[in-house]
Design a protein around this motif. Structure first.
Motif, PDB file in Angstrom:
ATOM      1  N   LEU A 321      52.075 -90.545  41.461  1.00 30.08           N
ATOM      2  CA  LEU A 321      51.106 -90.566  42.444  1.00 30.08           C
ATOM      3  C   LEU A 321      49.739 -90.838  41.802  1.00 30.08           C
ATOM      4  CD1 LEU A 321      52.426 -87.676  44.691  1.00 30.08           C
ATOM      5  CD2 LEU A 321      52.941 -89.851  44.649  1.00 30.08           C
ATOM      6  N   LYS A 322      49.102 -91.681  42.326  1.00 29.44           N
ATOM      7  CA  LYS A 322      47.780 -92.121  41.850  1.00 29.44           C
ATOM      8  C   LYS A 322      46.771 -90.980  41.942  1.00 29.44           C
ATOM      9  CE  LYS A 322      48.242 -97.075  41.725  1.00 29.44           C
ATOM     10  NZ  LYS A 322      47.601 -98.242  42.306  1.00 29.44           N
ATOM     11  N   ARG A 323      46.542 -90.364  43.508  1.00 28.42           N
ATOM     12  CA  ARG A 323      45.550 -89.535  43.582  1.00 28.42           C
ATOM     13  C   ARG A 323      46.212 -87.951  43.462  1.00 28.42           C
ATOM     14  NH1 ARG A 323      43.126 -91.742  49.409  1.00 28.42           N
ATOM     15  NH2 ARG A 323      42.261 -93.831  48.620  1.00 28.42           N
ATOM     16  N   VAL A 324      47.397 -87.730  43.308  1.00 27.44           N
ATOM     17  CA  VAL A 324      47.853 -86.292  42.772  1.00 27.44           C
ATOM     18  C   VAL A 324      48.736 -86.532  41.604  1.00 27.44           C
ATOM     19  CG1 VAL A 324      49.162 -84.269  43.720  1.00 27.44           C
ATOM     20  CG2 VAL A 324      47.909 -85.833  45.393  1.00 27.44           C
ATOM     21  N   GLN A 325      48.209 -85.561  40.642  1.00 24.28           N
ATOM     22  CA  GLN A 325      48.778 -85.281  39.357  1.00 24.28           C
ATOM     23  C   GLN A 325      49.170 -83.974  39.019  1.00 24.28           C
ATOM     24  OE1 GLN A 325      49.350 -87.844  37.238  1.00 24.28           O
ATOM     25  NE2 GLN A 325      48.607 -89.631  38.235  1.00 24.28           N
ATOM     26  N   PRO A 326      49.975 -83.734  37.921  1.00 20.76           N
ATOM     27  CA  PRO A 326      50.177 -82.526  37.605  1.00 20.76           C
ATOM     28  C   PRO A 326      48.825 -81.730  37.051  1.00 20.76           C
ATOM     29  CG  PRO A 326      51.448 -83.747  36.574  1.00 20.76           C
ATOM     30  CD  PRO A 326      50.813 -84.582  37.481  1.00 20.76           C
ATOM     31  N   ARG A 327      48.935 -80.395  36.668  1.00 21.26           N
ATOM     32  CA  ARG A 327      47.977 -79.847  36.040  1.00 21.26           C
ATOM     33  C   ARG A 327      48.117 -79.806  34.545  1.00 21.26           C
ATOM     34  NH1 ARG A 327      43.688 -75.965  37.102  1.00 21.26           N
ATOM     35  NH2 ARG A 327      43.203 -74.807  35.908  1.00 21.26           N
ATOM     36  N   VAL A 328      47.178 -80.255  33.864  1.00 18.97           N
ATOM     37  CA  VAL A 328      47.383 -80.255  32.423  1.00 18.97           C
ATOM     38  C   VAL A 328      46.419 -79.331  31.653  1.00 18.97           C
ATOM     39  CG1 VAL A 328      46.977 -81.625  30.250  1.00 18.97           C
ATOM     40  CG2 VAL A 328      48.083 -82.653  32.338  1.00 18.97           C
ATOM     41  N   GLU A 329      47.181 -78.471  30.845  1.00 20.22           N
ATOM     42  CA  GLU A 329      46.259 -77.624  30.057  1.00 20.22           C
ATOM     43  C   GLU A 329      46.285 -77.436  28.433  1.00 20.22           C
ATOM     44  OE1 GLU A 329      46.061 -74.051  33.227  1.00 20.22           O
ATOM     45  OE2 GLU A 329      47.203 -73.821  31.624  1.00 20.22           O
ATOM     46  N   TRP A 330      45.243 -77.522  27.823  1.00 15.20           N
ATOM     47  CA  TRP A 330      45.408 -77.363  26.207  1.00 15.20           C
ATOM     48  C   TRP A 330      45.184 -75.950  25.755  1.00 15.20           C
ATOM     49  CZ3 TRP A 330      47.154 -81.174  23.162  1.00 15.20           C
ATOM     50  CH2 TRP A 330      47.418 -82.436  23.616  1.00 15.20           C
ATOM     51  N   PHE A 331      45.997 -75.579  24.997  1.00 16.08           N
ATOM     52  CA  PHE A 331      45.534 -74.220  24.244  1.00 16.08           C
ATOM     53  C   PHE A 331      45.733 -74.367  22.807  1.00 16.08           C
ATOM     54  CE2 PHE A 331      47.590 -73.150  28.101  1.00 16.08           C
ATOM     55  CZ  PHE A 331      46.961 -72.150  28.814  1.00 16.08           C
TER      56      PHE A 331
END
Length: 1479
Positions: A321-331
């Protein structure tokens, strides 16, 4: 049919049918109700809080009035401001309420529209059904009667309703798959509908065509089950696959993701042990469900400080989906990362990336990428190692890390950091702290002397300004690079915010006032309270206190005083600078002495009383260096990493972390494993060499420094951790007799790090679900006969391998094997096809003979191959091979091939084997080959190294690819990753192909062809070792010394201390004596003999014999005849030379050279001279005088011969003489020597020659070349238009000492062109050229003609040849006679003048001209009036000249005037154009 024609609700990952829309509606309604409830609760709470705040503001206003803090006018103003503020707040609240109501109304309108849309769909379906009913009735009326019409209508309605219910429907949906490359994957789903729906498959929206890629896809539809099989999937098959089922009543679709993971040789499907890091739970989870697959992952990364790096993962997110993306986090470790000046994050286009613009050791750590969605959490993590940058000074430490600021105040902050790892550098002795004001780049050092601990209080900050800090480490070698700058910190007092109070004025207004404004009329502040030491160090004490209460309205400053216990006197610490913060670091305290402190507060009104005195405080270290960690344990992890664990130190409360070092066993060279302290006692060390042995040690770190190193761990070999083996592959039916089946299979790809102990086989009949055990005990061979089967039944089998760890996963079920007796006369299939020695264009294929041989023995084998993806088999050769191996060559690099083998007997060719796994023609990086050699004992061997081997690996040596079993002829020695095959008694029967393979690796193997030539070479080397000789660097040789001594010597490669030798001359051994001085230097291997007197009796053969253990050698030198005479002559010459050099002598005999000024210089060098030594130059035995005597002290004598010519021919001698003797050096300049000198001078002249120049003369045009010196003996040539010019009347060559010239007489047009002057020095030709044509020739010709005409005129003009003096003195009364000779052609006109006037002829003046050339003038009886200037003018048409004569007349008796003697009168030229007398 394309996916483009699907309805909008079927284009997504989920099938959005009607039921799903109801679920969405319920979800929206529930969300709306929950938000409505929360908004009502928040509104009520907000109203209650506003009422409470209004009451408190009113009460506060009343208190202000009651206390008299403000006047009534101010109170009224405050009340009006409160009312205005409350009014604004109420307006804002109404606006927010209206906004919320608008959003709620919008949501309700959306729900109403959605419900209306559903109602509309239902009404449309009902209307369609009614229209169909009416249509059916009308048709029935036209065909039959009313009753028949009603029956038909009933039947049609029943059929119609049935068909409406049987539109395509997906019963079992597609399931996503993740597979390795080269594996097959099958997608299947179940659909129903009537008529039977047509199914089409799509890959990323593109219709899949079986014809486009033959053999790639297989599509089947049976009994409502639809399957798509992808054969040997590769990385490009990663996509979203969709299936669309369609019939006349509608369509249905389902999709799934297929992820093909690329398997690399250096990776294993073994999960590496991680670090004990727990990430925090996600705070926000997206509501949308996503299926996330990692396609490409970042691995363990190694970089240096200052470099750039990007950690990147390639993702497959479904749905996209172009307008909805999963949440990405870096640790990093357990800390959530944010973007900063050094890090940038990116997510989109199927990628998640974390970029570092300039790495620092602070960036080292375990990085985790977390992807969040409602479908779950997907994570990937890997370690980033950041090594130290190259130091500015060799041996300087690395930069400190993790610089942070604490306890910031108005003019004070505490800076902390962590020390660097100094594994190979000197210990850190201190640190420098630098600060920089934000917005500038001006770094200022804060401490003059290095601070010993990793903490430092920085004072002297300016209030309100922001600062950054960095730290530099120091050791004995120098200063490190600076650390990364800390985060900016502002010099502000955090207590200032606590002293601010908000006072509400009215309903919606409030003001903020400071507590200082409520202090009243306090002028002088009180003393500070609670003065105590907040931090104590060996070099400073940090005092903290509470501000006075009341403190007054004016700004406060503080003064600190200290007193040594027992002294009774107080000393002001900050007398120069007042302190604004309620804390201060006191330095310069005496070590070991207790102090007490007190603090005074001050403002502009005065100074307070001192505070209470603190208890005695002594500057000392409260923290000591940590003790060493305990026992270090190391365990396997992967092929390139190990897990290091250790016991914490006894006191680990103040630890900052640990540093881990590693060392290759036996090298004692330690390297750091981590460059930033880790806070846990377990660490995974990456980047190690597979098969190498390492040791590890750990040291603890705190603010004081690092501990001692822990005890070293036991050596560990870097190998993958032990696991269960992978599943076997290639189950093949080899034979069947109707009651039993013989099965064969291939060994697992990975043994799990330990040898496979056996296999377990399960069976089941076709169409049965339960599996039955075939063997209770494991079978070691990969061949098994399964008994007790039912003839005519079909069976499938699966096999699992076991090792020391346990039983691995079973293989995929085999295909169905029919239990039917084999009776064919041809042999059965071969099995266990394996590959070895895979290179870029060739490989070796091995197989096993068929179990079922048919009617006769196997006579040969045929090998076929095809490229992967092709269906056409190609035979390797037309003729069968009798061996069970074959080397296939001339394949294409980078292509994958599949092979099969067919056995043949007398009856024909049997069935082919199962196709092999595809093999990629590409040599593995670092491929090693078998090498042949001879060991120290003379044994011939073949050796092979395999760094990739594990504990389960085993070397297998084969001859003709059959394992060697003859222990009498061969011996195998294996140590670690090195194996040798030793030939005990090598002979011609050992010729052949030898191969070695290493199990439990990725096909590591190699072979060696031992042919006759190679065996002969190895046998020769073996014989040399078994019958050794002493190797010689040089054979026996001689050299003659300057005294005439002769030295005989040789040099061996190496001699042991026990080596012996002897010299033999003419078959007679000689020993060390005064006449034969013999010695041996065994360290260098030099053996020599020196003979002082070498005479004619020493002719013969010289031999040296050497014995060193078992080895021996000898070398001889024959000196007979001419060879002996040459040595004898050289010895005699050197002896005479030695005697000559005892007195003054020439170190260098007389020789010559030419200087840059083209002068010949005779040079000789003298030696062993003294003051009495006499040096002379002689030429032809006559003394040659020089301007200055030679300087013998310089040792160089020179004689210059300028402008050398033949007159310098002769014999030149240089002589030396004193009481010790004399020496002579001779050089004869003549013949060849003279010619060489001329050539050398020609070289200097040629290099210094000037360009050709033009000089016009009356005779013609002259070309000149100037040089330092020229003589006609030099080899010179002139060329005109590249043709050599011969000397003639027209062109004459010549020269002078300064130049060479070419005279062109009477030039004409033929003389135009290029002229070249060439001078040769015997080696090179030096040329100078001039193009005499065009304007240059015209100008030269014109000038020549002018000069020629002028010369002709000069030759024929009138002139006085001689006879007239310039002054004449005569006595009065005498007769003066002036006579001269004139010349001119034509005859000139002669005129006499007196004082520039014509002379009138008379008896007194008479002129006579004879033969037109003799002219005389006579003055008779001269008088004083005759004195004056007389002139004669001689002129013709070409010009003439005039001569003046001064006549002086003196009287008789007078003294003759003193006049200079007369000189020849100087003529004055008269041009040809002049018509009168010249002035």
């Amino acid at each position: 049919m394309s996916l483009v024609t699907l309805p909008f609700y079927q284009r997504r990952h989920k099938h959005f049918d009607q039921a799903y829309r109801h679920v969405q509606t319920r979800y929206l309604m529930n969300e709306y109700a929950a938000k409505l409830r929360s908004s009502s609760r928040s509104s009520s709470q907000q109203a209650l809080s506003e009422q409470t705040q209004a009451t408190s503001r009113q009460a506060a206003g009343q208190r202000l009035l009651a206390q008299g803090a403000v006047c009534r006018l101010c109170a009224k103003r405050l009340s009006s401001e409160q009312e205005e503020s409350e009014h604004e707040h109420e307006s804002k609240r109404r606006y927010e309420s209206q906004t919320a109501l608008y959003g709620e109304a919008k949501r309700e309108r959306f729900l109403r529209e959605l419900a209306g849309l559903e109602d509309g769909v239902a009404r449309a379906r009902a209307q369609a059904r009614a229209q169909l009913d009416r249509h059916a009735v009308q048709q029935a009326d036209r065909v039959d009667r009313q009753q028949a019409a009603e029956d038909a209508l009933t039947w049609e309605r029943r059929v119609f309703e049935e068909r409406m219910r049987r539109a395509p429907e997906i019963l079992v949906r597609l399931r996503s798959h993740t597979v390795w490359e080269r594996m097959s994957v099958t997608l299947c789903f179940t659909a129903q509908g009537f008529p039977t729906p047509v199914v089409q498959w799509y890959k990323d929206g593109v219709l899949i065509s079986q014809a486009a890629e033959p053999g790639k896809y297989r599509i089947e539809s049976k009994y409502g089950v639809h399957t798509l099989e992808i054969h040997r999937a590769d990385f490009d098959d990663t996509a979203t696959y969709s299936a669309v089922a369609t019939n006349v009543h509608g369509q249905a679709s389902t999709n799934a993701a297929v992820v093909v993971k690329r398997f690399r040789g250096e990776e294993e499907p073994i999960r590496s042990m991680g670090l004990p890091i727990g990430l925090p739970l996600p705070s926000v989870v997206p509501y949308t469900h996503f299926d996330v697959q990692f396609l490409e992952k970042f691995g363990v990364t190694f970089r240096r400080e200052g470099e750039t790096v990007t950690l990147k993962c390639t993702l497959l997110v479904t749905p996209d989906l172009k307008r909805v993306q999963p949440r990405v986090e870096w640790f990093r470790d357990d800390v959530l990362l944010r973007e900063s000046p050094w890090t940038r994050m990116f997510f989109g286009e199927g990628q998640a990336a974390l970029s570092f613009s300039q790495l620092s050791k602070d960036d080292e750590g375990l990085y985790t990428l977390r992807v969040l969605s409602r479908g779950g959490v997907r994570e990937h993590r890997a370690f980033l190692f950041v090594r130290d940058a190259d130091p500015l000074v060799t041996g300087a430490p690395g930069a400190p890390v993790d610089v942070r600021c604490h306890d910031a105040n108005r003019d004070y902050v505490i800076v902390t950091w962590k020390p660097p790892n100094t594994t190979s550098e000197g210990a850190v002795i201190g640190y420098f702290v630098d600060r920089c004001e934000v917005g500038t780049n001006n770094w200022v050092q804060c401490n003059d002397a290095p601070v010993k601990v990793c903490k430092y209080p920085v004072t002297g900050l300016l209030e309100g300004r922001s600062y950054e800090f960095r730290v530099r480490a120091i050791n004995s070698a120098g200063v490190s690079r600076p650390s990364r700058a800390s985060e900016a910190v502002a010099a502000l007092d955090p207590a200032d915010l606590q002293r601010l109070h908000a006072v509400r004025l009215g309903e919606d207004k409030e003001i903020v006032i400071s507590q200082d404004e409520l202090e009243g009329d306090v002028l002088i502040p009180g003393p500070p309270t609670n003065v105590h030491a907040s931090e104590v160090s060996r070099t400073y004490v940090v005092l903290s206190w509470e501000p006075p209460a009341p403190r007054g309205r004016e700004p406060l400053t503080y003064f600190i005083e200290k007193s040594m216990v027992g002294s009774g006197s107080w000393q002001r610490v900050n007398a120069q600078t007042a302190v604004r913060s309620p804390r201060y670091a006191v330095f310069d305290l005496a070590e070991g002495k207790p102090y007490v402190f007190r603090v005074l507060s001050a403002n502009k009104h005065g100074l307070s009383d001192p505070s209470e005195i603190t208890p005695p405080i002594q500057a000392q270290e409260t923290t000591v260096a940590p003790s060493a960690p305990g026992r270090v344990l190391v365990s396997r992890d992967t092929k390139t990493s190990v897990v290091v664990e250790w016991d914490r130190p006894k006191h680990h409360e103040d630890l900052l972390g640990y540093y881990v070092d590693c060392c290759v066993a036996g090298s004692n060279v330690w390297e750091p494993c981590n460059h930033k302290p880790i806070g846990y006692n377990r660490f995974v060390v990456h980047g190690l060499t597979t098969g190498e042995q390492y040791m590890f040690r750990v040291k603890a770190v705190n603010a004081v420094g690092t501990s001692e190193n822990s005890q070293e761990s036991d050596p560990i070999k870097v190998q993958a951790a032990l696991t269960v083996p992978s599943h076997p592959v290639g189950i093949t039916l080899l034979s069947c007799d109707g009651r039993s089946m013989t099965l064969g299979w291939k060994e697992p790809r990975f043994s799990g790090g330990t040898p496979v102990l056996g296999y377990f086989v399960d069976k089941r009949e076709a169409q049965h679900h339960s599996w039955h055990e075939v063997n209770a005990a494991p079978v070691r061979e990969r061949l098994l006969t399964v008994e007790g089967l039912t003839e005519g039944a079909s069976y499938e089998f699966k096999i699992a391998a076991s090792n020391l760890v346990g039983i691995g996963q079973p293989s995929d079920p085999s295909e169905h094997f029919l239990c039917e007796a084999w009776t064919a006369p041809e042999p059965g299939p071969t099995y266990d096809l394996t590959f070895c020695e895979v290179r870029d264009t060739s490989l070796v294929l091995l197989w096993k003979a068929p179990v079922y041989t048919g009617s006769g023995p196997v006579t040969g084998y045929f090998v076929d191959y095809r490229e992967e993806g092709s269906e056409e088999w190609t035979p390797v050769s037309e003729a069968p091979t009798a061996n069970r191996y074959l080397k296939v060559c001339e394949l294409q690099q980078g292509h994958s091939y599949v092979f099969r083998v067919r056995a043949a007997n007398a009856s024909g060719v049997g069935r082919p084997s199962e196709p092999s796994e595809p093999v990629l023609l590409e040599a593995r990086p670092g491929t090693k080959e078998v090498s042949a050699g001879v060991d120290e004992e003379g044994n011939i061997y073949l050796s092979f190294d395999c760094p990739e081997m594990t504990d389960a690996s085993r070397f297998t040596w084969c001859k003709a690819y059959e394992e060697l079993a003859d222990q009498d002829r061969f011996q195998v020695e294996t140590a670690g990753d090195h194996s040798k095959l030793i030939f005990k008694n090598p002979e011609k029967g050992d010729l052949g192909t030898y191969s070695v393979s290493v199990s439990d690796t990725d096909g590591v193997s190699s072979s060696f062809v031992l042919d006759e030539a190679e065996l002969d070479r190895l046998m020769a080397l073996s014989n040399e070792i078994k019958n050794p000789t002493v190797p010689l660097k040089s054979e026996l040789a001689y050299e003659v010394f300057e005294h005439g001594q002769v030295r005989f010597w040789l040099q061996a490669e190496q001699l042991s201390p026990d080596a012996s030798f002897r010299f033999v001359i003419n078959d007679r051994e000689v020993s060390d004596s005064p006449t034969h001085k013999i010695k041996c230097d065994k360290a260098t291997g030099v053996i020599e003999m020196v003979m002082d007197q070498f005479t004619a009796e020493n002719e013969g053969t010289y031999t040296v014999q050497i014995h060193d253990g078992k080895a021996k050698n000898q070398s001889s030198l024959v000196l007979i005849g001419d060879a002996f005479k040459a040595v004898l002559d050289e010895a005699e010459f050197q002896r005479k030379e030695f005697i000559r050099k005892q007195g003054p002598h020439f170190a260098e005999y007389l020789h010559w050279d030419v200087t840059e000024e083209c002068e010949v210089r005779l040079v000789c060098r003298v030696a062993n001279t003294k003051k009495e030594t006499v040096f002379r130059w002689l030429k032809d035995d006559a003394l040659y005088e020089t301007e200055s005597p030679p300087d013998l002290e310089r040792g160089v004598c020179e004689l210059l011969l300028p402008k050398l010519s033949k007159k310098d021919h002769g014999e030149y001698k240089a002589t030396l003489k004193d009481d010790r003797g004399q020496d002579v050096s001779t050089l004869e300049i003549a013949g060849k020597v003279y010619e060489d000198m001329i050539l050398a001078m020609s070289r200097v002249c040629g290099l210094s020659a000037s360009p050709l120049k033009i000089l016009c003369t009356p005779d013609g045009i002259r070309l000149q070349c100037f040089m330092k010196y020229f003589t006609e003996e030099m080899r010179v040539n002139w060329y005109h238009k590249d043709a050599k010019i011969a000397s003639s009347e027209h062109m004459r060559a010549g020269g002078s000492e300064e130049m060479a010239w070419l005279q062109i007489c009477e030039p004409t047009e033929k003389d135009k062109g290029k002229f070249t002057f060439e001078i040769s020095d015997g080696t090179d030709n030096h040329q100078r050229s001039l193009d005499l044509s065009g304007q240059a020739f015209d100008d030269a010709l014109a000038e020549f003609q002018q000069l020629k005409a002028a010369a002709f005129a000069e030759k024929n003009r009138g002139k006085v040849i001689g006879g007239l003096p310039d002054v004449v003195t005569i006595m009065e009364g005498k007769t003066l006679n002036l006579t001269c000779t004139v010349f001119g052609n034509p005859d000139p006109e002669v005129v006499w003048f007196k004082n520039d006037k014509d002379i009138e002829l008379s008896d007194h003046f008479s002129v006579k001209v004879e033969q037109a050339k003799h002219v005389s003038m006579s003055i008779k009886g001269v008088t004083a009036e005759d004195s004056g200037k007389y002139s004669i003018s001689v002129k013709n048409k070409y010009g003439g000249e005039k001569i003046d004569v001064t006549v002086s007349v003196y009287q008789h008796g007078e003294t003759i005037p003193d006049v200079p003697p007369p000189q020849q009168a100087t003529p004055k030229l008269i041009p040809a154009s002049a018509s009168g007398p010249a002035p």
